[in-house]
Design an enzyme around this catalytic site. Sequence first.
Site, PDB file in Angstrom:
ATOM      1  N   ASP A 294       1.065  -1.218   1.746  1.00  0.00           N
ATOM      2  CA  ASP A 294       1.088  -1.023   3.199  1.00  0.00           C
ATOM      3  C   ASP A 294       2.355  -1.700   3.710  1.00  0.00           C
ATOM      4  OD1 ASP A 294      -0.658  -0.335   5.751  1.00  0.00           O
ATOM      5  OD2 ASP A 294       0.264  -2.281   6.098  1.00  0.00           O
ATOM      6  N   LEU A 295       3.125  -0.996   4.540  1.00  0.00           N
ATOM      7  CA  LEU A 295       4.439  -1.491   4.953  1.00  0.00           C
ATOM      8  C   LEU A 295       4.332  -2.459   6.124  1.00  0.00           C
ATOM      9  CD1 LEU A 295       6.576   1.771   4.750  1.00  0.00           C
ATOM     10  CD2 LEU A 295       6.138   0.055   2.980  1.00  0.00           C
ATOM     11  N   ASP A 337       1.870   4.544   6.961  1.00  0.00           N
ATOM     12  CA  ASP A 337       2.809   3.755   6.168  1.00  0.00           C
ATOM     13  C   ASP A 337       2.157   3.232   4.895  1.00  0.00           C
ATOM     14  OD1 ASP A 337       1.101   1.955   7.293  1.00  0.00           O
ATOM     15  OD2 ASP A 337       2.629   0.715   8.247  1.00  0.00           O
TER      16      ASP A 337
END
Length: 634
Positions: A294-295, A337
């Site tokens: 997960d960004l 994301d």
Amino acid sequence: MELGEVRAQAAADRLLEDSWDTRSRRLTLRELAAEAAAAALFLACAAGLALAATPAGGFDVPLAALLVALYALVSRIEFPVGAGYVVPSYLVLVPMFVMLPPAVVPLLTVLGLVIGTVGQWLVSRSRPERVLFSIPNAWHAIGPAVVLVIAGPVQGTAEATALFLAAFLAACAVDLVSATLREAAALGVAPQLQLRVLAQVWVVDACLAPVGLLAAQAAAVSPERLLLILPLGGLLLWLARDRSARIVQAQQRLEQASTDPLTGLGNRRLLATDLTTRLRTATIQSPAVLMLFDLDGFKRYNDTFGHPAGDALLALLGGKLAAAVGSHGTAYRLGGDEFCVLVDAGQERLEELLASAAHALTEAGEEFTVRPSYGAVLLPHEASDAEYALQLADQRMYGRKHGRATGPREQARDVLMGSMQACEPSLHEHATDVAELAIRTGRRLGMSGEELDIVARAAELHDVGKVAVPDAILNKPGQLDATEWEFMRQHTVLGERILSAAPALRPVARIVRWSHERWDGRGYPDGLEQDDIPLSARIVAVCDAFDAMTSDRAYRAALELEEARAELQRESGRQFDPAVVEAFLHEIHIARGRLQDWTGAEAHELDEVAKHLREVLAAATGTLAPRRAASAAA
């Protein structure tokens, strides 16, 4: 459509996709060697038969040339059927056996196949190695040739019919044996698959053989009548091309359904399929690693530079991730994301693969930094089914995310959490538990990475306003009076004001304000009801109530798990959103009531993740069963 029909259609689509991919891929050295051996053996058998049994008077060469030319044409009509295809060769093969010495037919057959394949190659519709493959494709002619040579000339319709039937069965038998051995040597295909595919081919051949026999009888009067086969061949060619076009379209639809359009990576649907397949083949000695990303910082980048720039960044990072994984696994984008990789856990390259994947999702500039939080799971050591593997990787990923401060929101959150802990240690512990419960529930309800981040922060900070509530009210052992309740109800408004002072926490502040609203509209401070209450606030309300019920309070002892579960069900549709309650209880069921499994993990660097995976590998033995109760340690 019934569930069984849906599953059957999905299986058929998958078979279609796999078979079509197989036909279009490059050939391996093993396949080429197997086909070369089969071709050499066929030529030896066909040449030996021709030398031993060809009549002294020879045969009609012009007629043979005509039949070879016709066979070359019909051999290019490939009608897709399941995982194989049908060639209407019996339209010409039967006249060959009727009008020519049977002993020479196998050689003439392979000559026609080679001519047809070379012609296709010359017009750029085939690869040169397919010329080699065309030679052993003539094995089906050996069986009938042997039967007809041994039987010799026959008299009478009954004897001829029996002989032709025996010749057809011999063709089927030799075809089955040769095809099975070729596939087993080259690809490892199970004999059952060969039998299913060839059975369809034999049905078509049985239907075309009588047409070929009629053509041979007509050609006995005038050989030119063999050309009457061409219109039927043209019709079959048109049908074959239409069928092939439909398969290509179906394959494209399948690819679109399993591919993320922005990055070109596999999507969540493909991951679910690949993960299930990999779990079936993964062993203690040959494991795989599932890594979920997960960004951090992407939401700020998207807000600062705009959605087109955000999409471009996601496409860039997706390409880097695919390149980093390379031939060792597959990369996926799950939406928003969130990314994922599924790779082979080779001992010698474990750290390098993990580091490359994490580095591929890192990007920085003058005004931004985007980097991933991640969770890794070793398969099948730590998970024996796809759902649990994803849940465990997700739990570990968010444990890492919450264990580091990556920006203004996280830094402000840390300051406020520290203040809560200094003021009332129980509030900090309660907030942490509620946050973990909220993340799990939000995931089940389909929240994206950024939405999960907001609901997690709101769950952690939903009681921050209680720092302004006197201890005498917070810790009162008995029931609160009306004045004390009114004071207590102000803590969500106070919490909103505190959080709104930090711009990065303003989206969280709104959720905190409405975290005590009720589904029936009787909550506070604004009396919102049902869908007017943000989903994040509805999730926090359920998780907060459950954690409060299962924790000791000054005015009562903690409830048992089943009692708390029953209370949530009673209040579903009144105090709480029924959909949220259902999702939450499902997560509780998965955790099997052990709330300690919900606690977040401390932040670990990449080498610690690899170290954990290596420790699991080192501890595994050939008889070790997959573990379902792995902690969130990586």
